[in-house]
Design an enzyme around this catalytic site. Structure first.
Site, PDB file in Angstrom:
ATOM      1  N   HIS A  12       1.746  -6.603   0.600  1.00  0.00           N
ATOM      2  CA  HIS A  12       2.441  -5.674   1.501  1.00  0.00           C
ATOM      3  C   HIS A  12       1.644  -5.611   2.796  1.00  0.00           C
ATOM      4  O   HIS A  12       0.584  -4.998   2.849  1.00  0.00           O
ATOM      5  CB  HIS A  12       2.521  -4.295   0.795  1.00  0.00           C
ATOM      6  CG  HIS A  12       3.081  -3.207   1.644  1.00  0.00           C
ATOM      7  ND1 HIS A  12       2.937  -1.868   1.310  1.00  0.00           N
ATOM      8  CD2 HIS A  12       3.811  -3.234   2.786  1.00  0.00           C
ATOM      9  CE1 HIS A  12       3.536  -1.126   2.226  1.00  0.00           C
ATOM     10  NE2 HIS A  12       4.063  -1.924   3.138  1.00  0.00           N
ATOM     11  N   MET A  30      -3.970  -3.671   5.328  1.00  0.00           N
ATOM     12  CA  MET A  30      -3.889  -2.769   6.494  1.00  0.00           C
ATOM     13  C   MET A  30      -4.817  -3.291   7.590  1.00  0.00           C
ATOM     14  O   MET A  30      -5.976  -3.621   7.316  1.00  0.00           O
ATOM     15  CB  MET A  30      -4.309  -1.356   6.089  1.00  0.00           C
ATOM     16  CG  MET A  30      -3.499  -0.791   4.925  1.00  0.00           C
ATOM     17  SD  MET A  30      -3.877   0.938   4.661  1.00  0.00           S
ATOM     18  CE  MET A  30      -2.982   1.246   3.132  1.00  0.00           C
ATOM     19  N   MET A  32       0.838  -4.286   6.053  1.00  0.00           N
ATOM     20  CA  MET A  32       0.991  -3.197   7.031  1.00  0.00           C
ATOM     21  C   MET A  32       0.204  -3.630   8.257  1.00  0.00           C
ATOM     22  O   MET A  32      -0.937  -3.218   8.496  1.00  0.00           O
ATOM     23  CB  MET A  32       0.466  -1.887   6.425  1.00  0.00           C
ATOM     24  CG  MET A  32       1.440  -1.301   5.416  1.00  0.00           C
ATOM     25  SD  MET A  32       0.688  -0.101   4.314  1.00  0.00           S
ATOM     26  CE  MET A  32      -0.008  -1.214   3.108  1.00  0.00           C
ATOM     27  N   SER A  85      -1.008  -0.646  -7.351  1.00  0.00           N
ATOM     28  CA  SER A  85      -1.623  -0.959  -6.059  1.00  0.00           C
ATOM     29  C   SER A  85      -3.129  -0.832  -6.183  1.00  0.00           C
ATOM     30  O   SER A  85      -3.643   0.233  -6.540  1.00  0.00           O
ATOM     31  CB  SER A  85      -1.130   0.004  -4.985  1.00  0.00           C
ATOM     32  OG  SER A  85      -2.005  -0.077  -3.875  1.00  0.00           O
ATOM     33  N   HIS A 100       0.106  -5.184  -6.628  1.00  0.00           N
ATOM     34  CA  HIS A 100       0.474  -4.842  -5.254  1.00  0.00           C
ATOM     35  C   HIS A 100      -0.780  -4.801  -4.381  1.00  0.00           C
ATOM     36  O   HIS A 100      -1.739  -4.087  -4.673  1.00  0.00           O
ATOM     37  CB  HIS A 100       1.177  -3.487  -5.262  1.00  0.00           C
ATOM     38  CG  HIS A 100       1.755  -3.074  -3.948  1.00  0.00           C
ATOM     39  ND1 HIS A 100       2.968  -3.547  -3.487  1.00  0.00           N
ATOM     40  CD2 HIS A 100       1.298  -2.223  -2.994  1.00  0.00           C
ATOM     41  CE1 HIS A 100       3.229  -2.996  -2.301  1.00  0.00           C
ATOM     42  NE2 HIS A 100       2.228  -2.207  -1.976  1.00  0.00           N
ATOM     43  N   ASP A 158      -2.231  -4.039  -0.751  1.00  0.00           N
ATOM     44  CA  ASP A 158      -1.971  -3.344   0.511  1.00  0.00           C
ATOM     45  C   ASP A 158      -2.903  -3.861   1.598  1.00  0.00           C
ATOM     46  O   ASP A 158      -4.108  -3.594   1.584  1.00  0.00           O
ATOM     47  CB  ASP A 158      -2.165  -1.835   0.320  1.00  0.00           C
ATOM     48  CG  ASP A 158      -1.001  -1.217  -0.426  1.00  0.00           C
ATOM     49  OD1 ASP A 158       0.150  -1.444   0.004  1.00  0.00           O
ATOM     50  OD2 ASP A 158      -1.236  -0.516  -1.428  1.00  0.00           O
ATOM     51  N   MET A 190       9.384   2.601   1.893  1.00  0.00           N
ATOM     52  CA  MET A 190       8.210   3.473   1.833  1.00  0.00           C
ATOM     53  C   MET A 190       8.705   4.873   1.484  1.00  0.00           C
ATOM     54  O   MET A 190       9.636   5.390   2.105  1.00  0.00           O
ATOM     55  CB  MET A 190       7.489   3.525   3.192  1.00  0.00           C
ATOM     56  CG  MET A 190       6.747   2.270   3.606  1.00  0.00           C
ATOM     57  SD  MET A 190       5.426   1.692   2.508  1.00  0.00           S
ATOM     58  CE  MET A 190       4.438   3.158   2.223  1.00  0.00           C
ATOM     59  N   ASP A 202       7.409   2.643  -2.737  1.00  0.00           N
ATOM     60  CA  ASP A 202       5.965   2.626  -2.552  1.00  0.00           C
ATOM     61  C   ASP A 202       5.492   3.933  -1.917  1.00  0.00           C
ATOM     62  O   ASP A 202       5.815   4.222  -0.763  1.00  0.00           O
ATOM     63  CB  ASP A 202       5.610   1.421  -1.658  1.00  0.00           C
ATOM     64  CG  ASP A 202       4.110   1.213  -1.519  1.00  0.00           C
ATOM     65  OD1 ASP A 202       3.336   1.923  -2.181  1.00  0.00           O
ATOM     66  OD2 ASP A 202       3.737   0.319  -0.734  1.00  0.00           O
TER      67      ASP A 202
HETATM   68  C1  DX5 Z   1       0.425   3.223   1.227  1.00  0.00           C
HETATM   69  C2  DX5 Z   1       0.448   1.949   0.430  1.00  0.00           C
HETATM   70  C3  DX5 Z   1       0.715   2.193  -0.994  1.00  0.00           C
HETATM   71  C4  DX5 Z   1      -0.322   3.038  -1.678  1.00  0.00           C
HETATM   72  C5  DX5 Z   1       0.385   3.900  -2.655  1.00  0.00           C
HETATM   73  O1  DX5 Z   1       0.363   2.936   2.575  1.00  0.00           O
HETATM   74  O2  DX5 Z   1       1.437   1.068   0.909  1.00  0.00           O
HETATM   75  O3  DX5 Z   1       0.933   0.986  -1.718  1.00  0.00           O
HETATM   76  O4  DX5 Z   1      -1.305   2.332  -2.367  1.00  0.00           O
HETATM   77  O5  DX5 Z   1      -0.514   4.798  -3.190  1.00  0.00           O
HETATM   78  P1  DX5 Z   1      -0.030   6.007  -4.094  1.00  0.00           P
HETATM   79  O6  DX5 Z   1       0.697   5.412  -5.264  1.00  0.00           O
HETATM   80  O7  DX5 Z   1      -1.296   6.689  -4.466  1.00  0.00           O
HETATM   81  O8  DX5 Z   1       0.881   6.862  -3.262  1.00  0.00           O
HETATM   82 ZN    ZN Z   2       2.018  -0.754  -0.420  1.00  0.00          ZN
END
Ligand code: DX5
Ligand code: ZN
Length: 219
Positions: free
Chosen positions: A66, A37, A68, A8, A33, A35, A137, A175
């Protein structure tokens, strides 16, 4: 089962995002990956389709987006056009989950559905056979570097059993809080796509990626 490490970029250096992606891709990561947000579904804001498009030329590995986001249906086409290969939405963020999944497939992209740790697996029953991937998650979404929530391990096992019973070999992605220490345990529980943010980019990203690839190649 095909096992995949999906670094990620949340924990990467955003000022050098393209090179950071290339580093893990060259080291053997099959997925990248991403993320996304929106500051509403989760408090932080990361980046959107313009940044996905900007880093797309750095690798031809799978871009695993992903989302969010609250009501991600508003932006599916934007992420598809930007170069995402798999688009995953949260069941909790979609009023009309079925419609959003259809929207992703209609763009010719693989679709995934994500569940937060406390959301029961029953949320998946009706859509299980129309998704390419289920993201569980293993921390609460929003931040990198959190601790793996132990009860989610049993959730991975239960989901793999549910899928087997239904005759499905759907990918299960985990994740949050995934490390070189627990990677084998989550894979043996039934997850085959492992996201790792801080465990990859928190140190030597290439060496960490190779270490994950090595663990997964021996399962
Ligand atoms: C969290 C994200 C993850 C995050 C994981 O909300 O969806 O993808 O990057 O990070 P680590 O591996 O550090 O827990
Ligand atoms: Zn993620």
């Amino acid at each position: 089962m095909k096992y995949v490490i999906a670094p990620s970029v949340l924990s990467a250096d955003f000022a050098r995002l393209g090179e950071e992606v290339k580093t893990v891709a060259d080291a053997g990561a099959q997925y990248i990956h991403l993320d996304i947000m929106d500051g509403v579904y989760v408090p932080p804001i990361t980046f959107g389709p313009a940044v996905v498009k900007a880093i797309r030329p750095y690798t031809d590995k799978v871009f695993d987006a992903h989302l969010m986001m609250e009501e991600p249906g508003r932006m599916i086409e934007d992420f598809a056009d930007a170069g995402a290969d798999i688009i995953t939405v949260h069941a909790e963020g979609c009023r009309h989950l079925d419609r959003v999944l259809q929207q992703i497939s209609a763009c010719g992209k693989k679709c995934g559905v994500a569940l937060n740790p406390a959301t029961p697996l029953t949320a998946l029953v009706q859509v299980m056979d129309q998704v390419d991937m289920i993201l569980l998650m293993t921390v609460n979404p929003g931040y990198g570097g959190q601790k793996f929530i132990p009860y989610t391990l049993e959730k991975v096992r239960t989901l793999r059993a549910m899928l087997n019973d239904a005759g499905l070999s759907t990918d299960i992605e985990v994740d949050g809080g995934i490390s070189l220490e627990n990677a084998e345990t989550v894979a043996r529980a039934g997850a085959n796509i492992l996201v790792a943010g801080s465990a990859v980019y928190g140190g030597d990203a290439a060496a960490n990626t190779r270490a994950f690839v090595d663990i997964l190649s021996r399962i």
